[in-house]
Design an enzyme around this catalytic site. Structure first.
Site, mmCIF file in Angstrom:
data_model
loop_
_atom_site.group_PDB
_atom_site.id
_atom_site.type_symbol
_atom_site.label_atom_id
_atom_site.label_comp_id
_atom_site.label_asym_id
_atom_site.label_seq_id
_atom_site.Cartn_x
_atom_site.Cartn_y
_atom_site.Cartn_z
ATOM 1 N N LYS A 217 7.691 14.611 -11.440
ATOM 2 C CA LYS A 217 8.032 13.420 -11.572
ATOM 3 C C LYS A 217 7.149 12.519 -10.745
ATOM 4 O O LYS A 217 7.039 13.080 -9.725
ATOM 5 C CB LYS A 217 9.518 13.230 -11.087
ATOM 6 C CG LYS A 217 9.906 11.540 -11.206
ATOM 7 C CD LYS A 217 10.575 11.308 -12.422
ATOM 8 C CE LYS A 217 10.554 9.926 -12.750
ATOM 9 N NZ LYS A 217 9.334 9.516 -13.404
ATOM 10 N N GLN B 200 4.494 13.309 -3.210
ATOM 11 C CA GLN B 200 5.765 13.042 -3.911
ATOM 12 C C GLN B 200 6.564 14.145 -3.879
ATOM 13 O O GLN B 200 7.738 14.095 -4.312
ATOM 14 C CB GLN B 200 5.075 12.880 -5.392
ATOM 15 C CG GLN B 200 6.019 12.225 -6.353
ATOM 16 C CD GLN B 200 6.117 10.807 -6.430
ATOM 17 O OE1 GLN B 200 5.068 10.175 -6.497
ATOM 18 N NE2 GLN B 200 7.295 10.257 -6.434
ATOM 19 N N LYS C 145 9.025 13.483 -0.911
ATOM 20 C CA LYS C 145 9.649 12.252 -1.466
ATOM 21 C C LYS C 145 10.661 12.360 -2.223
ATOM 22 O O LYS C 145 12.035 11.914 -1.951
ATOM 23 C CB LYS C 145 8.704 10.939 -1.849
ATOM 24 C CG LYS C 145 9.189 9.968 -2.223
ATOM 25 C CD LYS C 145 8.138 8.918 -2.936
ATOM 26 C CE LYS C 145 6.905 8.723 -2.128
ATOM 27 N NZ LYS C 145 6.108 7.905 -2.578
ATOM 28 N N LYS D 267 1.755 13.683 -10.019
ATOM 29 C CA LYS D 267 1.182 12.259 -10.221
ATOM 30 C C LYS D 267 0.020 12.502 -11.212
ATOM 31 O O LYS D 267 -0.608 13.484 -11.519
ATOM 32 C CB LYS D 267 0.670 12.134 -8.645
ATOM 33 C CG LYS D 267 0.473 10.631 -8.600
ATOM 34 C CD LYS D 267 1.458 9.902 -8.306
ATOM 35 C CE LYS D 267 1.335 8.385 -8.079
ATOM 36 N NZ LYS D 267 2.541 7.636 -7.677
ATOM 37 N N GLY E 185 5.112 4.355 -13.762
ATOM 38 C CA GLY E 185 4.169 3.353 -13.361
ATOM 39 C C GLY E 185 3.776 3.781 -12.010
ATOM 40 O O GLY E 185 4.343 4.578 -11.320
ATOM 41 N N ASP E 186 2.548 3.361 -11.581
ATOM 42 C CA ASP E 186 1.943 3.046 -10.180
ATOM 43 C C ASP E 186 0.980 1.935 -10.328
ATOM 44 O O ASP E 186 1.210 1.061 -11.198
ATOM 45 C CB ASP E 186 1.473 4.475 -9.743
ATOM 46 C CG ASP E 186 0.987 4.312 -8.280
ATOM 47 O OD1 ASP E 186 1.791 4.669 -7.387
ATOM 48 O OD2 ASP E 186 -0.241 4.269 -7.846
ATOM 49 N N THR F 146 11.590 -0.386 -5.830
ATOM 50 C CA THR F 146 10.615 0.263 -4.779
ATOM 51 C C THR F 146 10.704 -0.840 -3.477
ATOM 52 O O THR F 146 11.090 -0.319 -2.513
ATOM 53 C CB THR F 146 9.239 0.417 -5.213
ATOM 54 O OG1 THR F 146 9.258 1.473 -6.377
ATOM 55 C CG2 THR F 146 8.533 1.164 -4.146
ATOM 56 N N ASN G 114 3.911 -4.974 -8.053
ATOM 57 C CA ASN G 114 5.380 -4.646 -7.963
ATOM 58 C C ASN G 114 6.100 -4.308 -6.923
ATOM 59 O O ASN G 114 7.158 -5.181 -6.592
ATOM 60 C CB ASN G 114 5.610 -3.572 -9.178
ATOM 61 C CG ASN G 114 6.911 -3.061 -9.219
ATOM 62 O OD1 ASN G 114 7.367 -2.152 -8.136
ATOM 63 N ND2 ASN G 114 7.673 -3.519 -10.081
HETATM 64 P P1 NDP Z 1 0.444 -2.750 -8.560
HETATM 65 O O1 NDP Z 1 -0.619 -2.809 -9.432
HETATM 66 O O2 NDP Z 1 1.542 -3.814 -9.284
HETATM 67 O O3 NDP Z 1 0.025 -3.719 -7.378
HETATM 68 C C1 NDP Z 1 -0.667 -3.541 -6.572
HETATM 69 C C2 NDP Z 1 -1.354 -4.320 -5.421
HETATM 70 O O4 NDP Z 1 -2.290 -3.918 -4.494
HETATM 71 C C3 NDP Z 1 -2.170 -5.497 -6.160
HETATM 72 O O5 NDP Z 1 -1.852 -6.803 -5.503
HETATM 73 C C4 NDP Z 1 -3.421 -4.873 -6.016
HETATM 74 O O6 NDP Z 1 -4.558 -5.872 -5.594
HETATM 75 C C5 NDP Z 1 -3.361 -4.457 -4.362
HETATM 76 N N1 NDP Z 1 -4.480 -3.303 -4.382
HETATM 77 C C6 NDP Z 1 -4.592 -2.100 -5.163
HETATM 78 N N2 NDP Z 1 -5.754 -1.697 -4.892
HETATM 79 C C7 NDP Z 1 -6.231 -1.969 -3.626
HETATM 80 C C8 NDP Z 1 -7.165 -1.845 -2.899
HETATM 81 N N3 NDP Z 1 -7.933 -0.633 -3.142
HETATM 82 N N4 NDP Z 1 -7.644 -2.540 -1.812
HETATM 83 C C9 NDP Z 1 -6.835 -3.709 -1.737
HETATM 84 N N5 NDP Z 1 -5.644 -3.995 -2.581
HETATM 85 C C10 NDP Z 1 -5.407 -3.297 -3.373
HETATM 86 O O7 NDP Z 1 1.067 -1.604 -7.910
HETATM 87 P P2 NDP Z 1 2.214 -1.181 -7.051
HETATM 88 O O8 NDP Z 1 2.828 -2.507 -6.461
HETATM 89 O O9 NDP Z 1 3.337 -0.555 -8.224
HETATM 90 O O10 NDP Z 1 2.051 -0.048 -6.048
HETATM 91 C C11 NDP Z 1 1.494 -0.650 -4.861
HETATM 92 C C12 NDP Z 1 1.665 0.547 -3.625
HETATM 93 O O11 NDP Z 1 2.954 1.001 -3.771
HETATM 94 C C13 NDP Z 1 0.739 1.840 -4.178
HETATM 95 O O12 NDP Z 1 0.321 2.626 -3.057
HETATM 96 C C14 NDP Z 1 1.901 2.721 -5.012
HETATM 97 O O13 NDP Z 1 1.165 4.046 -5.036
HETATM 98 C C15 NDP Z 1 2.911 2.517 -4.216
HETATM 99 N N6 NDP Z 1 4.265 2.736 -4.733
HETATM 100 C C16 NDP Z 1 4.663 2.221 -6.079
HETATM 101 C C17 NDP Z 1 5.929 2.435 -6.711
HETATM 102 C C18 NDP Z 1 6.411 1.799 -7.924
HETATM 103 O O14 NDP Z 1 7.459 2.078 -8.307
HETATM 104 N N7 NDP Z 1 5.558 0.995 -8.354
HETATM 105 C C19 NDP Z 1 6.597 3.763 -5.989
HETATM 106 C C20 NDP Z 1 6.234 4.166 -4.659
HETATM 107 C C21 NDP Z 1 5.154 3.791 -3.973
HETATM 108 P P3 NDP Z 1 -5.396 -6.244 -7.125
HETATM 109 O O15 NDP Z 1 -4.610 -6.787 -8.210
HETATM 110 O O16 NDP Z 1 -6.644 -6.999 -6.559
HETATM 111 O O17 NDP Z 1 -5.953 -4.634 -7.570
#
Ligand code: NDP
Length: 446
Positions: A89, A110, A113, A125, A164-165, A208, A239
């Protein structure tokens, strides 16, 4: 590291050019020394040598046709890391920076976690170096369909359940699920993060970010503090960042900054989340567009500057290694006293050393952001039962899970390090022990 140095050396030798994977493994192995001292039988059974090697790594070509009629080729990945306690997962990430090392670091984290959530899910992943930014809906759909055409051969509701991620939200999950159903002719819980009305769970979108705040609330309360009246800086505007902002605000905090990969906004009066949701969720715009809603806010190019803003609590929710030692020092010098990781591995190991030296209250990602995957597992339960729970039911379960994650991590921290706030060690140890027991019980093929 004494006992586990040879395991780490072999990871370095066998996985060249994968610094993020090395970093994630080092951070875990370092915490596990006292555990293997107590359990020499696990060392002898090669649990550590096995846990750092994925059970299966799949890499595949994803070809699709863009709106100009040109053939595009991306690379797809699914790393099925560990299935000792349940089906693999973990999310799918679509971002140009994706490579095998990034997917392996995420898959490795993961495992621990997922174990911490108390739910029966293994670690995996996947993703692609595809960049969804600027693509039309048709291009996104074409890519997702091609990606799933290969992935469908390797996943299943009892085998491997992606979610998603970064770059994979409700729209992408919809296209992926549609293609899986078309190919397999089965309506099963093979993906989580599905839409409401076709198998999705209420509160998964929020989970999250909400879970991060619930986790930090437990940590803060145990130390006589709370979110109420505190100034909070949150990176990202996806997200996790959006729903962390929502819950932190509900808990009485003032969130003053958000970012994306181009820059950050600072709004001293407090972030207007309705505006951010409209920009990011409806218009798919950039965080800079916030200035169109609030003239008194500031926008600064470059995302690292966000850590120079004075705050009580920092919640990095964008991406890996976004806080290095320098940024950590700046945060601390400006009075920040708590950091909770919404993103995966957002702090470098050097940044974590700074937090520990300054005795910051620190919620590491493995524990603090586990609410998303935990709620995904609740979505799987609902799919298996063919039932839908209310928002309140799911949210109450999420709150309970985050409390129990906090309690098991702080208990393990106390037991092995004598410091219940050492949640880096506590989360790694509590997550590891359950998986190690399962691997030990299940034996090795002769
Ligand atoms: P989203 O795609 O919804 O949002 C990602 C955000 O982070 C955007 O604002 C994006 O900006 C920014 N971002 C992405 N890559 C970079 C980078 N290289 N440098 C600077 N900013 C960056 O993703 P999530 O919110 O789902 O995920 C965010 C983090 O949380 C990740 O590390 C993910 O692995 C982790 N996570 C997510 C979960 C989930 O349920 N969604 C669960 C657990 C962890 P831009 O639009 O400019 O790319």
């Amino acid at each position: 590291m004494k006992l586990l140095q040879s395991v780490y050396d072999s990871v370095l030798a066998r996985n060249p050019g994968q610094p993020e994977f090395h970093q994630a493994v080092y951070e875990v192995l370092e915490s596990l020394e006292p555990v293997v001292e107590k359990h020499p039988e696990w060392l002898k059974a090669g649990i550590l040598d096995r846990i750092v090697e994925p059970e299966r790594q799949i890499m595949f070509r994803v070809s699709w046709i863009d709106d100009q009629g040109n053939v595009q080729v991306n690379r797809g990945y699914r790393v099925q890391f560990n299935s000792a306690i349940g089906p693999y997962k973990g999310g799918l990430r679509f971002h140009p920076s994706v490579n095998l090392g990034i997917i392996k670091f995420l898959g490795f984290e993961q495992i621990f976690k997922n174990s911490l959530t108390t739910l029966p899910i293994g670690g995996g992943k996947g993703g692609s170096d595809f960049d969804p930014k600027g693509k039309s809906d048709r291009e996104i759909m074409a890519f997702c369909q091609s990606f799933m055409t290969e992935l469908s051969m390797h996943i299943g509701a009892d085998t491997d359940v992606p979610a998603g991620d970064i770059g994979v939200g409700a729209r992408e999950i919809g296209f992926l699920y549609g293609q899986y159903k078309r190919l397999r002719n089965e309506f099963t819980g093979v993906l989580t993060g599905k839409g409401l009305g076709w198998g999705g769970s209420l509160a998964r979108t929020e989970a999250t970010g909400y879970g991060l705040c619930y986790f930090m609330d437990n940590l803060l309360k145990a130390n006589g503090k709370s979110f109420d009246g505190k100034t909070v800086v949150i990176s990202g505007s996806g997200n996790v960042a959006i729903y962390a902002t929502e819950k932190a605000q509900q808990m009485g905090a003032k969130v003053v900054a958000l970012s994306d990969s181009n820059g950050y906004i600072y709004h001293a009066a407090g972030i207007d989340l309705a505006a951010v949701k409209e920009i990011k969720e409806v218009k798919r715009g950039r965080i800079k567009d916030y200035l169109n809603y609030h003239k008194d806010a500031e926008y600064h190019e470059g995302c690292r500057g966000i850590w120079t803003i004075k705050c009580d609590i920092a919640l990095p929710c964008a991406t890996q290694n976004e806080i290095d030692a320098e940024s950590a020092k700046t945060l601390i010098a400006n009075g920040c006293w708590a950091v909770g990781e919404g993103a995966n591995m957002p702090s470098t190991n050097e940044a974590i050393a700074q937090y520990q030296a300054a005795k910051l209250l620190f919620g590491p990602a493995k524990a603090a952001n586990a609410g998303g995957v935990a709620t995904s597992a609740l979505e799987m339960s609902q799919n298996s039962q063919r039932l839908e729970w209310t928002f309140e039911e799911v949210d109450a379960k999420l709150k309970g899970i985050m409390k129990s994650i906090y309690e098991s991590a702080s208990k393990a921290a106390q037991e092995y390090t004598g410091d219940s706030n050492n949640l880096v060690a506590g989360a790694n140890i509590a997550g590891f022990v359950k998986v190690a027991k399962a691997m030990y019980a299940q034996g090795v093929a002769y």
